[in-house]
Every structure is written in structure tokens, then in C-alpha cells.
Design a protein around this motif. Structure first.
Motif, short mmCIF file in Angstrom:
data_model
loop_
_atom_site.label_atom_id
_atom_site.label_comp_id
_atom_site.label_asym_id
_atom_site.label_seq_id
_atom_site.Cartn_x
_atom_site.Cartn_y
_atom_site.Cartn_z
N UNK A 149 32.27 34.44 25.64
CA UNK A 149 31.45 35.13 26.65
C UNK A 149 31.89 34.75 28.05
N UNK A 150 32.29 33.50 28.21
CA UNK A 150 32.65 33.01 29.55
C UNK A 150 34.04 33.44 29.97
N UNK A 151 34.90 33.75 29.02
CA UNK A 151 36.24 34.21 29.37
C UNK A 151 36.32 35.73 29.49
N UNK A 152 35.37 36.44 28.86
CA UNK A 152 35.42 37.91 28.85
C UNK A 152 35.00 38.52 30.18
N UNK A 153 34.25 37.76 31.00
CA UNK A 153 33.80 38.27 32.29
C UNK A 153 32.53 39.08 32.23
N UNK A 154 31.90 39.16 31.06
CA UNK A 154 30.67 39.95 30.92
C UNK A 154 29.49 39.28 31.61
N UNK A 155 29.37 37.99 31.43
CA UNK A 155 28.22 37.26 31.97
C UNK A 155 28.58 36.34 33.14
N UNK A 156 29.82 35.91 33.21
CA UNK A 156 30.20 34.90 34.21
C UNK A 156 31.40 35.38 35.02
N UNK A 157 31.25 35.35 36.33
CA UNK A 157 32.36 35.56 37.26
C UNK A 157 32.49 34.31 38.13
N UNK A 158 33.63 34.17 38.79
CA UNK A 158 33.92 32.92 39.48
C UNK A 158 34.27 33.18 40.95
N UNK A 159 33.90 32.23 41.79
CA UNK A 159 34.25 32.32 43.21
C UNK A 159 34.29 30.93 43.82
N UNK A 160 35.23 30.75 44.76
CA UNK A 160 35.33 29.48 45.50
C UNK A 160 34.57 29.54 46.83
N UNK A 161 34.10 30.72 47.17
CA UNK A 161 33.48 30.96 48.48
C UNK A 161 31.96 30.95 48.34
N UNK A 162 31.32 29.89 48.82
CA UNK A 162 29.87 29.77 48.69
C UNK A 162 29.15 30.89 49.44
#
Length: 434
Positions: free
Chosen positions: A364-377
């Protein structure tokens, strides 16, 4: 231990390319399609034509991004756009940059490093890789037989021996330019034979930790093994036994690691209900922050993180500061991972918040369905405020010492655990494999 040698670097000739800023790029894996197009337009000799070529509808086995990269490389060498260093040398490479109003200088040594399997424990990884990315890079290796960009690796130098030696070359760099992000790059070859011997001797006693570039390292291993099988024998000093690395002291004051925050989307109502103070008390103490201003929340998070693992759950209604409890620590001990892994903020967040609290699985965490990532607060706060994310999980950055500890434990960190800023530039020095 590590066999770190000088190289006859392949570089842009200054009499043909006077402005290096026009021909270099960031690493291939962070270049967007828009940036790729921009680099193509910027200069006919931009390294993008080698590192990340454009595909066409007419590509085939004889005409594709890899064969065109090889053709450009050969053409540029014949034209004198690229030239090879006359004598093997190391390179001092510095990046000067500003982040959050603080000025940094990151110092590294560019060199070619003998490839060793992970099992030899000479070069240590800290993350897993994906097959698709390695297949692409291997095709490029086969076509160009050149390391176009360096792998970022760390070494330990508690006595500062390498730092003092490199400092002697930092005052008058041969190359100096600023890229489109405002990062200043400085390069100077190290040709003094005594210094070359000292550098090689220094690294012969050390392990190296890959900080960024696991895919490129595993691709280099695959390419070497492929050649060994084809030729039946590969001389120990064959260039294919080595790869290009940027070697950085783990305690270098210019090493900046940015946190990677998690944006949570597509959560069912039952999942959202788990992100309340009452539910989160299972593993954490919960403090409702009086502010939702980005700068203030991050300041609270950083201060709490100096004492123990801490996180912030941000929603449109509130900002909750979480600190790990004894119950949370006890549950982390049930993991089969190493002790070094269990101490990671990002591992605690993944296991206790994403997996146990929200019920997400690794896929689930690699598929991008529930979790996206960002370094910019700031981007994260804006996404939650606009409803582009239902919630966010804010983290502190991972200390590089912890990265090394996980590597020493022969473990692997969770996805998106580190982001080293800035990335190394591509096109400054290349390493021929012939």
C-alpha cells in the motif's frame, strides 16, 4: 578494505563548453519530463542526451535512447567536446548551498572504487532496489560503457585526516560555476603523487556506506558480471571492476539530510478515526499543539525529537505532537529487524502509525494509493489545508550515523527514509569503463 583509485576522468573541454551550467543536470531519477525537455533545449551538448534520452514512437532495437546516447558520446569525443584526463587523478568536489537561511559547504572526493558484492562487507547498502530502474541503467551501461554520474557514499574519518588533505585544494578550484538551483559547484583535480598515495592508503582501511545510488551500484555489479561471463576472464584492473563514487565524510558539516513527510490520502472513515488523540495513545503520548503554523509546528517537532522519537499528525482540525511511550518501544521490540532499525524514527512511524494504527501494508505504501511523500513542509501544510490530503505525518530527518548503523547491521531502511540535499550533479566528471 575499500580499493579507491584515481581515474582518467572524462570531462567537458573548457575551450568547447565554457559554461558548464548549461550542460550539467541533476541525477536522472529526479528529472521530471518538463525538466528533461528544458535541458534538451538548453544546449546541444547537454548531458541529458546521454543520461536520460527521449523516447520516440519509432524506437527499435537499432535506434533507441541507448543507441542514441552511445552515438552522442562517440560524436562528442571525436569533436573534442569531451576529453579524457591525461593522467589518473582524484578530484576535490565541493557544493556550496543555502537551506533555511543557513550556508553549507559539502566536500567530497571523486574517485573510482572497486566493486565488491554486498557479502564482502566492504561497500554497505541501507535500502532495497527495484528491478525496473536497474534494467534501464544496465542498458545504458551496455551502450556507453561509462559511469555518467557518481554514487554518493560515506566514510568515517574521526581524526579528520582526509578533511585536512582536501582542504589544501579547496582555495583555488579549477572549475567553479552555479547551477539553476543556485548551488555552487567547485572542482579541482588532485594529481600530486604523494597525496594520491596517501588517499589510496587511507581508504584501504575503511568500509564505505552507500548514501544515494544503490541502483547504480547494483547495475555496475551486474555489468561487471556480464562482461566476466562473456570474456570468461576479467583482469583485476579492468575498468569494469570499478565504479565512480563521490566519497564524503559522514561528519562533514555540509551533509544535510532532509526529512521526508508522508501525505495520507484515500483513507476510509474508519481509518481516519484512528488518527485521534484517544486512539494514538496506544503507543504515544499525545499533545495538541496550540498552533498549526508550519514553522512553529516543525520547531516543536524538532525540539521533541532531540529527546526521543517524535512525530506530528496534522489534519485540518488539529496538530498532534506524538512522543513514543514505553508501550510503543516494547511493541517495536517484537519486530524481527535489527536494533538499529528499531531505533529509526521512520521505522517507528511506519510500523506503529502506518501499519498498526492505519492497517496499511508494505505494498500500500509503495503503490501511492494512500501515501505520498514530500520534503517540503510548507507544501505538506498547504496540501492538508486545501483538502488534497486528509492528513499528514511529519517526521524529523534521519541522522547519517543511524544510516551507517543500519548498514552495519546488514538491514534495510524503510522506503523514503533519507533525502540528501542537494543531489550530486551529473556531467561534471565521468568514468570511462574501457
Amino acid at each position: 578494505m575499500a580499493d579507491v583509485r584515481p581515474l582518467r576522468g572524462l570531462r567537458y573541454a573548457q575551450d568547447r563548453v565554457s559554461n558548464l551550467a548549461r550542460v550539467v543536470t541533476p541525477p536522472y531519477d529526479i528529472i521530471t519530463p518538463e525538466a528533461q525537455a528544458r535541458y534538451y533545449e538548453r544546449d546541444p551538448y547537454n548531458i541529458i542526451r546521454l543520461e536520460l534520452g527521449k523516447t520516440t514512437d519509432h524506437d527499435n532495437d537499432l535506434d533507441n535512447v541507448y543507441t542514441r546516447a552511445a552515438a552522442y558520446l562517440s560524436e562528442w569525443r571525436n569533436q573534442g567536446v569531451l576529453h579524457m584526463e591525461e593522467q589518473p587523478c582524484y578530484y576535490l568536489y565541493q557544493q556550496l548551498f543555502t537551506h533555511a537561511d543557513q550556508v553549507y559547504t559539502r566536500t567530497s572526493l571523486l574517485a573510482r572504487v572497486r566493486l565488491e558484492p554486498w557479502s564482502a562487507r566492504v561497500v554497505l547498502p541501507h535500502e532495497h532496489t527495484m528491478k525496473k530502474a536497474k534494467a534501464d541503467r544496465l542498458n545504458l551501461y551496455r551502450a556507453c560503457a561509462t559511469n555518467l554520474s557518481p554514487i554518493m557514499s560515506l566514510f568515517e574519518d574521526p581524526q579528520g585526516r582526509m578533511r585536512r588533505l582536501l582542504a589544501t585544494y579547496a582555495e583555488h578550484p579549477q572549475i567553479q560555476f552555479q547551477d539553476e538551483e543556485g548551488v555552487e559547484h567547485r572542482l579541482h583535480p588532485i594529481q600530486d603523487q604523494q597525496h594520491i598515495a596517501l588517499i589510496q592508503d587511507f581508504f584501504s582501511e575503511r568500509q564505505l556506506y552507500i548514501a544515494d545510488g544503490h541502483h547504480r551500484y547494483e547495475t555496475a555489479l551486474a555489468y561487471r558480471d556480464e562482461l566476466k561471463e562473456q570474456r570468461k576472464e576479467l583482469h583485476p584492473d579492468d575498468a569494469a571492476n570499478f565504479t565512480l563514487m563521490s566519497l564524503i565524510d559522514v561528519d562533514d558539516p555540509g551533509m544535510l539530510v532532509l526529512p521526508t513527510h508522508r501525505l495520507l490520502t484515500n483513507l476510509a472513515p474508519a481509518m481516519q478515526a484512528q488518527l485521534t488523540g484517544e486512539q494514538l495513545k496506544r503507543y504515544f503520548t499525545v499533545e495538541t499543539l496550540a498552533t498549526r503554523a508550519s514553522k512553529d509546528v516543525i520547531a516543536h517537532l524538532e525540539k521533541a525529537g532531540q529527546e526521543q522519537p517524535a512525530f506530528v499528525i496534522l489534519t485540518n482540525e488539529q496538530a498532534l505532537l506524538l512522543r513514543l511511550t514505553e508501550q510503543g518501544r516494547h511493541y517495536m521490540q517484537t519486530s524481527e529487524h535489527s536494533e538499529a532499525w528499531k531505533r529509526l524514527d521512520v521505522a517507528i512511524a511506519q510500523r506503529l502509525l502506518l501499519e498498526e494504527t492505519l492497517g496499511l501494508r508494505a505494498e500500500d505504501m509503495t503503490a501511492g494509493t494512500y501515501v505520498r511523500y514530500s520534503h517540503d513542509a510548507n507544501y505538506v501544510f498547504a496540501a492538508v489545508e486545501k483538502g488534497e490530503a486528509q492528513a499528514a505525518l511529519l517526521l524529523n530527518s534521519t541522522p547519517l550515523r543511524q544510516v551507517c548503523e543500519v548498514a552495519q547491521a546488514d538491514d534495510r531502511m524503510p522506503q523514503k527514509s533519507t533525502y540528501l540535499y542537494p543531489k550530486l550533479i551529473t556531467g561534471l566528471v565521468m568514468n570511462p569503463l574501457w
